[in-house]
Design a protein around this motif. Structure first.
Motif, PDB file in Angstrom:
ATOM      1  N   GLN A  46     -16.845 -27.105 -23.555  1.00  0.00           N
ATOM      2  CA  GLN A  46     -16.124 -26.649 -24.743  1.00  0.00           C
ATOM      3  C   GLN A  46     -16.898 -25.553 -25.466  1.00  0.00           C
ATOM      4  OE1 GLN A  46     -15.729 -30.393 -26.685  1.00  0.00           O
ATOM      5  NE2 GLN A  46     -13.950 -31.020 -25.495  1.00  0.00           N
ATOM      6  N   ILE A  47     -18.217 -25.714 -25.549  1.00  0.00           N
ATOM      7  CA  ILE A  47     -19.045 -24.680 -26.176  1.00  0.00           C
ATOM      8  C   ILE A  47     -18.963 -23.396 -25.350  1.00  0.00           C
ATOM      9  CG2 ILE A  47     -21.390 -24.011 -26.838  1.00  0.00           C
ATOM     10  CD1 ILE A  47     -21.904 -27.047 -27.282  1.00  0.00           C
ATOM     11  N   GLY A  48     -18.962 -23.551 -24.030  1.00  0.00           N
ATOM     12  CA  GLY A  48     -18.829 -22.377 -23.177  1.00  0.00           C
ATOM     13  C   GLY A  48     -17.536 -21.637 -23.430  1.00  0.00           C
ATOM     14  N   GLN A  49     -16.446 -22.371 -23.611  1.00  0.00           N
ATOM     15  CA  GLN A  49     -15.167 -21.730 -23.916  1.00  0.00           C
ATOM     16  C   GLN A  49     -15.211 -21.041 -25.271  1.00  0.00           C
ATOM     17  OE1 GLN A  49     -12.491 -21.342 -21.851  1.00  0.00           O
ATOM     18  NE2 GLN A  49     -13.944 -22.172 -20.340  1.00  0.00           N
ATOM     19  N   GLN A  50     -15.908 -21.653 -26.230  1.00  0.00           N
ATOM     20  CA  GLN A  50     -16.068 -21.024 -27.545  1.00  0.00           C
ATOM     21  C   GLN A  50     -16.831 -19.704 -27.420  1.00  0.00           C
ATOM     22  OE1 GLN A  50     -13.972 -22.632 -29.906  1.00  0.00           O
ATOM     23  NE2 GLN A  50     -15.698 -22.978 -31.259  1.00  0.00           N
ATOM     24  N   GLY A  78     -26.469 -21.100 -20.243  1.00  0.00           N
ATOM     25  CA  GLY A  78     -27.052 -21.098 -18.902  1.00  0.00           C
ATOM     26  C   GLY A  78     -26.000 -21.333 -17.831  1.00  0.00           C
ATOM     27  N   LYS A  79     -25.038 -22.217 -18.112  1.00  0.00           N
ATOM     28  CA  LYS A  79     -23.967 -22.471 -17.148  1.00  0.00           C
ATOM     29  C   LYS A  79     -23.076 -21.249 -16.977  1.00  0.00           C
ATOM     30  CE  LYS A  79     -23.680 -27.499 -17.455  1.00  0.00           C
ATOM     31  NZ  LYS A  79     -22.803 -28.676 -17.618  1.00  0.00           N
ATOM     32  N   LEU A  80     -22.818 -20.550 -18.080  1.00  0.00           N
ATOM     33  CA  LEU A  80     -22.003 -19.336 -17.998  1.00  0.00           C
ATOM     34  C   LEU A  80     -22.743 -18.237 -17.219  1.00  0.00           C
ATOM     35  CD1 LEU A  80     -20.541 -19.144 -21.627  1.00  0.00           C
ATOM     36  CD2 LEU A  80     -19.342 -19.823 -19.551  1.00  0.00           C
ATOM     37  N   TYR A  81     -24.063 -18.175 -17.404  1.00  0.00           N
ATOM     38  CA  TYR A  81     -24.871 -17.182 -16.692  1.00  0.00           C
ATOM     39  C   TYR A  81     -24.861 -17.465 -15.185  1.00  0.00           C
ATOM     40  CZ  TYR A  81     -29.014 -14.742 -14.967  1.00  0.00           C
ATOM     41  OH  TYR A  81     -29.879 -13.956 -14.244  1.00  0.00           O
ATOM     42  N   LYS A  82     -25.039 -18.734 -14.822  1.00  0.00           N
ATOM     43  CA  LYS A  82     -25.036 -19.098 -13.403  1.00  0.00           C
ATOM     44  C   LYS A  82     -23.674 -18.852 -12.768  1.00  0.00           C
ATOM     45  CE  LYS A  82     -28.702 -22.567 -13.695  1.00  0.00           C
ATOM     46  NZ  LYS A  82     -29.053 -24.018 -13.569  1.00  0.00           N
ATOM     47  N   ASP A 126     -10.855 -31.327 -28.751  1.00  0.00           N
ATOM     48  CA  ASP A 126     -10.424 -29.940 -28.567  1.00  0.00           C
ATOM     49  C   ASP A 126     -11.067 -29.028 -29.616  1.00  0.00           C
ATOM     50  OD1 ASP A 126      -8.855 -30.621 -26.447  1.00  0.00           O
ATOM     51  OD2 ASP A 126      -6.931 -30.328 -27.470  1.00  0.00           O
ATOM     52  N   PRO A 127     -11.569 -27.850 -29.199  1.00  0.00           N
ATOM     53  CA  PRO A 127     -12.082 -26.889 -30.183  1.00  0.00           C
ATOM     54  C   PRO A 127     -10.938 -26.214 -30.918  1.00  0.00           C
ATOM     55  CG  PRO A 127     -12.200 -25.961 -27.984  1.00  0.00           C
ATOM     56  CD  PRO A 127     -11.732 -27.375 -27.819  1.00  0.00           C
ATOM     57  N   VAL A 128     -11.120 -25.947 -32.199  1.00  0.00           N
ATOM     58  CA  VAL A 128     -10.088 -25.328 -33.025  1.00  0.00           C
ATOM     59  C   VAL A 128     -10.736 -24.362 -34.015  1.00  0.00           C
ATOM     60  CG1 VAL A 128      -8.364 -27.163 -32.876  1.00  0.00           C
ATOM     61  CG2 VAL A 128     -10.186 -27.332 -34.577  1.00  0.00           C
TER      62      VAL A 128
END
Length: 278
Positions: free
Chosen positions: A216-220, A259-263, A148-150
């Protein structure tokens, strides 16, 4: 005193030669706001936001100034003086915050940065600081999972590594072997849960886990965009070191997540800036 060490909106009751007396919940006595703290004339029944602390004679007094943190908060503060009974911390007010010797984990010396909890000492009825954070945090949430990111605030360094305040809520540890770039007490950084031990203790990491890290990086990234009013000063051509400092991942992992967020139609990437797509 209930309400001590916090900001309150109080009503102006009357003006005196030394300032204004204020009243209102949760206080049962009138509280002085010195005239030197007020830039303009106040009228009775007018309301004003003030911070309630103690003056040099331990009387409750109001100020329009704001400390760096309030009672109930955690803060990394600089030691500006010490005596044989404790240390004094700069918390943004003329009267420094007292860190009693009994509330220290390591001897606090002038110039040190100490991560503390701010509280009201029930014995002295004074605002004080404590570096014994375990008394002021709760257990990790039950739904916490490895990976989990924190959000972390770096605390004291020990032989094992760095104690950290996690999400302003509980404590964890970054082991020395996990520290690959310079960090110091008071730094606010992104981190991840490396391992939840059977005894409930938390191991932390400054690097995103390999498995499933792109989501997780995308959520960050989305979290930073929301916090930055829709803008993030990271893009395709940003320095890899800057990306790692902000997100704890490699530039390749960042670009893949971006890239995933852009798509998905969620962001508009640029060379050195990313914007959220409304």
């Amino acid at each position: 005193m209930k309400g001590l060490g916090r900001v309150h909106r109080l009503e102006v009751l009357r003006e005196t030669g030394s300032g204004y007396f204020l009243g209102g919940a949760p206080f049962e006595i009138d509280i002085l706001l010195p005239g030197s703290d007020v830039d303009e004339h106040l009228e009775p029944t007018e309301e004003i936001d003030v911070f309630i602390h103690l003056d040099s004679e331990d009387r409750p007094v109001a100020t329009t100034k704001r400390p760096y943190a309030q009672v109930g908060d955690f803060a990394a503060l600089k030691v500006v003086g010490s005596t044989n009974v404790g240390a004094f911390l700069d918390w943004g007010l003329p009267k420094d915050l007292f860190l009693p010797f009994g509330e220290q984990r390591d001897t606090a010396e002038r110039g040190d940065i100490v991560l503390v909890a701010i509280f009201v000492d029930l014995e002295t009825e004074r605002i004080a600081a404590s570096a014994k954070l375990d008394r002021f945090v709760g257990p990790p949430p039950r739904d916490l999972r490895d990976g989990d990111p924190v959000q972390l605030v770096i605390g004291r360094k020990s032989p094992l590594g760095f104690e950290c305040l996690v999400n302003d809520d509980f404590l964890g540890l970054i082991h020395s072997a996990q520290v690959t770039s310079p960090i110091k007490t008071g730094d606010s950084v992104n981190g991840w849960i490396a391992k939840i031990r059977p005894d409930g203790k938390i191991d932390l990491s400054l690097t995103a886990p390999k498995g499933g890290s792109h989501e997780q990086i995308g959520q960050q990234i989305l979290g930073l965009l929301e916090a930055g009013d829709g803008k993030l000063d990271l893009g395709d051509r940003s320095d890899p070191k800057l990306i790692h400092e902000r997100l704890g991942c490699s530039k390749k992992e960042f670009k893949r997540a971006l890239g995933k967020l852009y798509k998905a139609g969620k962001v508009i990437p640029g060379p050195r800036e990313t914007r959220i797509k409304r």
